[in-house]
Enzyme design. Structure first.
Site, short mmCIF file in Angstrom:
data_model
loop_
_atom_site.label_atom_id
_atom_site.label_comp_id
_atom_site.label_asym_id
_atom_site.label_seq_id
_atom_site.Cartn_x
_atom_site.Cartn_y
_atom_site.Cartn_z
N HIS A 113 23.70 -80.14 -74.48
CA HIS A 113 22.62 -80.00 -74.99
C HIS A 113 21.53 -81.11 -74.50
O HIS A 113 20.40 -81.02 -74.08
CB HIS A 113 22.32 -80.04 -76.57
CG HIS A 113 23.23 -78.82 -76.94
ND1 HIS A 113 22.57 -77.55 -77.05
CD2 HIS A 113 24.29 -78.88 -77.71
CE1 HIS A 113 23.48 -76.75 -77.48
NE2 HIS A 113 24.65 -77.44 -77.77
N CYS A 123 21.12 -66.53 -66.34
CA CYS A 123 20.23 -67.47 -67.04
C CYS A 123 20.92 -68.83 -67.49
O CYS A 123 20.35 -69.36 -68.33
CB CYS A 123 19.78 -66.65 -68.27
SG CYS A 123 21.04 -65.99 -69.41
C1 PEP Z 1 24.97 -69.47 -71.02
O1 PEP Z 1 26.03 -69.55 -72.02
O2 PEP Z 1 24.99 -69.63 -69.91
C2 PEP Z 1 23.80 -69.30 -71.87
C3 PEP Z 1 22.56 -69.21 -71.17
O3 PEP Z 1 23.64 -69.55 -73.21
P1 PEP Z 1 23.45 -70.83 -73.86
O4 PEP Z 1 23.57 -71.97 -73.12
O5 PEP Z 1 22.54 -70.60 -74.84
O6 PEP Z 1 25.09 -70.69 -74.72
#
Ligand code: PEP
Ligand code: MG
Length: 585
Positions: free
Chosen positions: A193, A507
């Site tokens: 994060h 993404c």
């Molecule tokens: C991913 O897992 O690549 C994603 C975009 O979701 P998050 O980072 O929110 O788990």
């Protein structure tokens, strides 16, 4: 001067003053005191409580006008708890009886209270135990600040470098308010994060410093080199001079990149690529549009559920989604709730899994299907908001066809309910799924036949494929988006999309990693979604790439079985790029 080393993430170089922040979960020091020191320690405790109360009151005044009644209620309760005479009496008693320091006495009292709250049947009351630790944590911050230069979040100055054990998803909301210079954390890896936050704030961060931050104190002058993962502590004038010149050069390169903003994302051989933005808060939409994003490829709705007691109801969500969709004609992909595992919001309320291995547990769509009281209000809100714009709904972490069956049943129920209630909605909203689990990638052909689009979530896909917990910094050295297993899985998904004639997007953080762009283009990816901060850089790379020229090299790459040859091909692909513009990292 000395240096610390960790994993560098985010952008460029920051030069500034350290500010140590103690976050929840970090250990409180314990030390013994002499009998005759007890009075002084209790006096220190009393002063700590008093100052923490005054700080909290000042903070409350600051945010009162722009915050909701719910926030007021929380802060009122925190002030009451802080001023409760029992808190001082009990902690003072612990100091006297056990002859320990004030911070630790507070911790013992906090643990006792938490035990009592944890045994209460009522889940709402149980959740209060988190608040007790927050209140006591504020006082401990204050005491540690007096002793060792730690301090809490209030009063952060522009450009300061935040030094802390780790950041939680909920912290992102707090930190986006401050114009800090950089983050340094003990924990975390390239997709933690902290890393995602730093990238979105366009600042450098160094994560995974392990115990490195214990050598730092508030007020130290630091140079943070996000590209190399190095921190210079109290640099001498020569080093400072070098870094100031490098920082100025990066600033100039950033300005140059600005000029690419309104140019199209078209490769040298004329292929158009869609560059979308990821957002975590509806307020980030304007920033994304200003970066010329072609749309929103991922809106992580978890932030709506964070830093609050009660989850948002259908009406509240309807208002947020409607406002977002109303403000642009561009497509907005809203992901349904992805709570659980690394995205905890309420200490395990709402049936969240507290399993030994939560990343493999009841999270994301599993949690939503398990608890329809969580899922249905969000879907109803999305359907109702759909009339205001160009909405796509995206389901996270699908792994099994049976889950899709259930999702479709719920979606049909909602269509029927809304029809009966005479509420307007678009019946044909595109519904897609995130490919984050290797099983889903391998069977992407089946998912592609049943869904309107797929989006590859590489953060989780890499975690599950390479068996590296994304929040465990001890294994993050194994994080490698260009690992052959990852590239082969991505190819499977892209090919499945082509065969089923549906769009495939990506993404995860890999989509915004310029070292991967050309390989992804050659694999056939034409839709990327990333933090808006990196769109220009990725666009520059797309514009400097002849996709035709590298396609064959990427085919060779996928079949290469010699690691040196493999790395050599990757380097060759990236060298071929016609990238004359200076780097901003
Ligand atoms: C991913 O897992 O690549 C994603 C975009 O979701 P998050 O980072 O929110 O788990
Ligand atoms: Mg994910």
């Amino acid at each position: 001067m000395f240096t610390l080393h960790g994993t560098g993430v985010g952008f460029g170089i920051a030069i500034g003053t350290a500010r140590l922040i103690r976050r929840l979960g970090q250990e409180v020091p314990e030390y013994s005191i002499q009998n005759e020191q007890a009075d002084a320690e209790i006096k220190r405790l009393t002063k700590g409580i008093h100052t923490a109360t005054e700080c909290l009151k000042a903070y409350y005044e600051d945010i009162r006008r722009e915050s909701t009644d719910e926030v007021h209620a929380i802060l009122d309760a925190h002030l009451l708890m802080m001023q409760d005479p029992v808190l001082l009496e009990q902690s003072a008693l612990i100091i006297r009886e056990r002859l320990v320091n004030a911070e630790f006495a507070l911790q013992v009292h906090c643990n006792d209270l938490q035990e009592i709250f944890q045994n209460i049947d009522d889940p709402y009351m149980r959740s209060k135990s988190d608040e007790i630790s927050q209140v006591i944590g504020r006082i401990q911050d204050e005491l540690l600040g007096q002793r060792a230069g730690h301090s809490s979040l209030e009063g952060i100055q522009e450009g300061e470098i935040i030094v802390t054990h780790d950041l939680m998803p909920a912290d992102t909301i707090e930190f986006k308010k401050y114009r800090v210079g950089a983050f340094l954390t003990n924990l975390g890896g390239p997709i933690s994060h902290t890393a995602i936050l730093a990238r979105s704030m366009r600042i450098p961060a160094i994560v995974g410093l392990h115990e490195g931050i214990r050598y730092l104190k508030s007020g130290d002058t630091l140079v943070v080199d996000g590209k190399r993962g190095v921190v210079l502590v109290d640099p001498d004038t020569a080093a400072l001079d070098v870094y100031e010149r490098r920082a100025a050069k990066i600033q100039r390169a950033k300005k140059e990149l600005e000029s690419i903003k309104y140019k199209p994302a078209i490769s040298l051989d004329g292929q158009t690529v869609q560059l979308n933005a990821n957002i975590e808060f509806a307020e980030e939409l304007s920033q994304s549009l200003a970066s010329s994003a072609s749309g929103i490829g991922l809106y992580r709705t978890e932030s709506l559920y964070m830093n609050r007691q009660e989850f948002p109801d259908e009406q509240e969500q309807f208002e947020v989604y409607s406002a977002l969709l109303y403000s642009t004609k561009l497509p907005i992909t809203i992901r349904t709730l992805d709570l659980g595992a690394d995205k905890q919001v309420d200490g395990g309320r709402k049936n969240m899994s507290l399993a030994t291995n939560p990343a493999l547990g009841r999270r994301a769509i599993r949690l939503c299907l398990h608890d329809l009281t969580l899922f249905k209000p969000q879907l109803r809100a999305l359907f109702r908001a759909s009339v205001h714009g160009n909405l796509k709904i995206m389901i996270p972490m699908i792994s099994d066809q049976a889950e899709l069956d259930q999702v479709f049943i719920v979606l049909n129920e909602i269509r029927q309910e809304l029809t009966q209630e005479n509420l307007p909605f678009k019946p044909d909203i595109p519904v897609g799924g995130m490919i984050e689990v290797p099983a889903a990638a391998v069977t992407a052909d089946i998912f592609a036949k049943r869904l309107d689009f797929l989006s590859i979530g590489t953060n989780d896909l890499i975690q599950y494929t390479l068996a590296i917990d994304r929040i465990d910094d001890e294994v993050n050295y194994l994080y490698d988006p260009l690992h052959p297993a990852i590239l082969r899985l991505i190819k499977l998904v892209i090919d499945a999309g082509k065969n089923a004639d549906i769009p495939i997007s990506m993404c995860g953080e890999m989509a915004g990693d310029v070292e991967c762009t050309r390989i992804l283009l050659a694999l056939g990816l034409r839709e990327f979604s990333m933090d808006s901060a990196v769109i220009s850089e990725i666009k520059q790379r797309v514009r400097g790439t002849d996709i035709n020229e590298i396609e064959q090299i990427v085919i060779d790459l996928l079949s290469s079985n010699d690691p040196d040859h493999y790395r050599g091909l990757i380097e060759r692909i990236n060298r071929l790029s016609n990238n004359e513009n200076p780097s901003i990292t």
